[in-house]
Design an enzyme around this catalytic site. Sequence first.
Site, PDB file in Angstrom:
ATOM      1  N   SER A 109       8.562  32.365   0.817  1.00 32.58           N
ATOM      2  CA  SER A 109       8.873  32.336  -0.509  1.00 32.58           C
ATOM      3  C   SER A 109       7.863  33.157  -1.043  1.00 32.58           C
ATOM      4  O   SER A 109       6.657  33.572  -0.469  1.00 32.58           O
ATOM      5  CB  SER A 109       8.497  30.952  -1.254  1.00 32.58           C
ATOM      6  OG  SER A 109       8.157  31.052  -2.558  1.00 32.58           O
ATOM      7  N   TYR A 146       2.866  23.399  -2.917  1.00 32.09           N
ATOM      8  CA  TYR A 146       3.948  23.778  -2.357  1.00 32.09           C
ATOM      9  C   TYR A 146       3.722  25.439  -1.722  1.00 32.09           C
ATOM     10  O   TYR A 146       4.060  25.648  -0.571  1.00 32.09           O
ATOM     11  CB  TYR A 146       5.137  23.918  -3.328  1.00 32.09           C
ATOM     12  CG  TYR A 146       6.327  24.847  -3.201  1.00 32.09           C
ATOM     13  CD1 TYR A 146       7.175  24.426  -2.218  1.00 32.09           C
ATOM     14  CD2 TYR A 146       6.386  26.042  -3.803  1.00 32.09           C
ATOM     15  CE1 TYR A 146       8.215  25.530  -1.712  1.00 32.09           C
ATOM     16  CE2 TYR A 146       7.373  26.889  -3.401  1.00 32.09           C
ATOM     17  CZ  TYR A 146       8.279  26.679  -2.665  1.00 32.09           C
ATOM     18  OH  TYR A 146       9.340  27.432  -2.188  1.00 32.09           O
ATOM     19  N   LYS A 159       3.721  26.486   2.163  1.00 26.96           N
ATOM     20  CA  LYS A 159       4.688  28.108   2.894  1.00 26.96           C
ATOM     21  C   LYS A 159       3.640  28.737   3.457  1.00 26.96           C
ATOM     22  O   LYS A 159       3.956  29.511   4.398  1.00 26.96           O
ATOM     23  CB  LYS A 159       5.436  28.720   1.731  1.00 26.96           C
ATOM     24  CG  LYS A 159       6.685  27.858   1.135  1.00 26.96           C
ATOM     25  CD  LYS A 159       7.766  27.818   2.024  1.00 26.96           C
ATOM     26  CE  LYS A 159       8.774  26.969   1.486  1.00 26.96           C
ATOM     27  NZ  LYS A 159       9.968  26.680   2.702  1.00 26.96           N
TER      28      LYS A 159
HETATM   29  C1  UD1 Z   1       8.658  29.014  -7.974  1.00 28.05           C
HETATM   30  C2  UD1 Z   1       8.022  30.071  -6.839  1.00 28.05           C
HETATM   31  C3  UD1 Z   1       9.354  30.356  -5.909  1.00 28.05           C
HETATM   32  C4  UD1 Z   1       9.980  28.975  -5.439  1.00 28.05           C
HETATM   33  C5  UD1 Z   1      10.417  28.319  -6.506  1.00 28.05           C
HETATM   34  C6  UD1 Z   1      11.035  26.856  -6.050  1.00 28.05           C
HETATM   35  C7  UD1 Z   1       6.367  31.481  -7.525  1.00 28.05           C
HETATM   36  C8  UD1 Z   1       6.054  32.747  -8.167  1.00 28.05           C
HETATM   37  N1  UD1 Z   1       7.635  31.393  -7.538  1.00 28.05           N
HETATM   38  O1  UD1 Z   1       9.591  29.747  -8.712  1.00 28.05           O
HETATM   39  O2  UD1 Z   1       8.581  31.162  -4.837  1.00 28.05           O
HETATM   40  O3  UD1 Z   1      10.955  29.448  -4.443  1.00 28.05           O
HETATM   41  O4  UD1 Z   1       9.479  27.981  -7.423  1.00 28.05           O
HETATM   42  O5  UD1 Z   1      11.361  26.003  -6.888  1.00 28.05           O
HETATM   43  O6  UD1 Z   1       5.630  30.672  -7.352  1.00 28.05           O
HETATM   44  N2  UD1 Z   1      11.086  28.354 -16.902  1.00 28.05           N
HETATM   45  C9  UD1 Z   1      11.268  28.002 -18.431  1.00 28.05           C
HETATM   46  N3  UD1 Z   1      11.990  26.911 -18.616  1.00 28.05           N
HETATM   47  C10 UD1 Z   1      12.537  26.096 -17.783  1.00 28.05           C
HETATM   48  C11 UD1 Z   1      12.287  26.484 -16.416  1.00 28.05           C
HETATM   49  C12 UD1 Z   1      11.630  27.584 -15.994  1.00 28.05           C
HETATM   50  O7  UD1 Z   1      10.842  29.011 -19.148  1.00 28.05           O
HETATM   51  O8  UD1 Z   1      12.935  25.069 -18.074  1.00 28.05           O
HETATM   52  C13 UD1 Z   1      10.443  29.719 -16.666  1.00 28.05           C
HETATM   53  C14 UD1 Z   1       9.177  29.565 -15.860  1.00 28.05           C
HETATM   54  O9  UD1 Z   1       8.014  29.298 -16.644  1.00 28.05           O
HETATM   55  C15 UD1 Z   1       9.164  30.666 -15.083  1.00 28.05           C
HETATM   56  C16 UD1 Z   1      10.646  31.092 -14.881  1.00 28.05           C
HETATM   57  O10 UD1 Z   1      11.407  30.243 -15.784  1.00 28.05           O
HETATM   58  O11 UD1 Z   1       8.573  31.836 -15.896  1.00 28.05           O
HETATM   59  C17 UD1 Z   1      11.304  30.816 -13.435  1.00 28.05           C
HETATM   60  O12 UD1 Z   1      10.931  29.580 -13.144  1.00 28.05           O
HETATM   61  P1  UD1 Z   1      11.607  28.840 -11.905  1.00 28.05           P
HETATM   62  O13 UD1 Z   1      13.080  28.978 -11.923  1.00 28.05           O
HETATM   63  O14 UD1 Z   1      11.021  27.291 -11.977  1.00 28.05           O
HETATM   64  O15 UD1 Z   1      10.923  29.421 -10.530  1.00 28.05           O
HETATM   65  P2  UD1 Z   1       9.786  29.889 -10.141  1.00 28.05           P
HETATM   66  O16 UD1 Z   1       8.517  28.809 -10.804  1.00 28.05           O
HETATM   67  O17 UD1 Z   1       9.712  31.376 -10.708  1.00 28.05           O
END
Ligand code: UD1
Length: 340
Positions: free
Chosen positions: A126, A151, A155
């Site tokens: 990841s 997590y 990885k």
């Molecule tokens: C993270 C990891 C990724 C991993 C994944 C597994 C990093 C950079 N990325 O992804 O490698 O495979 O977890 O789950 O560490 N968000 C909202 N509201 C929500 C959900 C998410 O605003 O309800 C935002 C988060 O703050 C983030 C973005 O959407 O900025 C993406 O979030 P998410 O889909 O959870 O993935 P990552 O955290 O980027």
Amino acid sequence: MSKKILVTGGTGYIGSHTIIDLIENGFTPVSLDNGINSDASILEQVEQITGVKVKHYAVDLCDYDATRSIFEKESFDGVIHFAALKAVGESVAYPFKYFRNNLNSTLNALELSKEFGVKAFIFSSSCTVYGNVESSPVTESTPLMDAASPYGRTKQMGEQMIQDTIAENSLTKAIILRYFNPAGAHISGLIGEAPTNQALNLVPVITETAIGKRPSMSVFGTDYPTRDGSCIRDYIHVMDLAHAHTLALKSILDDQQQIPIEIYNLGIGAGASVLEVIHAFESVTGQALNYVITERRPGDVVAIYANYEKAKTQLSWEPKYNIEDIMRTAWDWEIKRSKL
Ligand code: UD1
């Protein structure tokens, strides 16, 4: 004869989509999954799409003896190791659970692959291994920072296990694939992201909110130093990601890979902010989304997106889908899923 590939985490989100791509490219996938965050019934939809009934083992990869007996019975040409826990926040709360599960499973998959002379080992890593990078795009040689969560640490450690065990003269060669943010669903609308535990990733949270499974959703922070204040990620369609696994396998099985281990970034090479993803959803589906802006989520990286030049040059891989395709397919799947 068709090459036999063990897919650990085969009934999970990326595993099930990869099984389809493997079948479409002449491989015989065998699924293994303990079912803690997925349902083996997804393989019925896989059969509907491909016409192929996939052999499945309801086994926990952390169970060495049970896994060993599968390696004894089958003769695998390749192993694609997806099976893992992946919720960043949960890993902060329950680090032992993450270390125990993600490390023991990788250890077993890797050790048995080596012992049984499996030619290709593909590891699901990841972009989280890069930690909080200073600038993007990141290449495979961007130095890894401290992991932002247990997590992420599992990885990094999984990658290190591979580096320490796949040597120059090893029968087994490995590829580490660093995914950015996988999202979207198969174009048929028959399979998609279907975690049995509550979805936490942005795209399923959006579709579940739009369909009414949640009253509203949160945007975690709009005070980041980005163009609209929300975090930036590189969203890659799950079928583009799935196909990269097939190409990675082929590069080892067809003796294209000269060195023991290669690492590839898999993203589309462009960042989208959380608000841009929401707007893409609204414009593609015509649905207005009910969201509120809340506090930052602990452990979030500000902005990260990929340079995928290496996968393009060496694997001839190129993403075909964009953020609109991701939202359209994810929405089709959500509608379908809500009627199941
Ligand atoms: C993270 C990891 C990724 C991993 C994944 C597994 C990093 C950079 N990325 O992804 O490698 O495979 O977890 O789950 O560490 N968000 C909202 N509201 C929500 C959900 C998410 O605003 O309800 C935002 C988060 O703050 C983030 C973005 O959407 O900025 C993406 O979030 P998410 O889909 O959870 O993935 P990552 O955290 O980027």
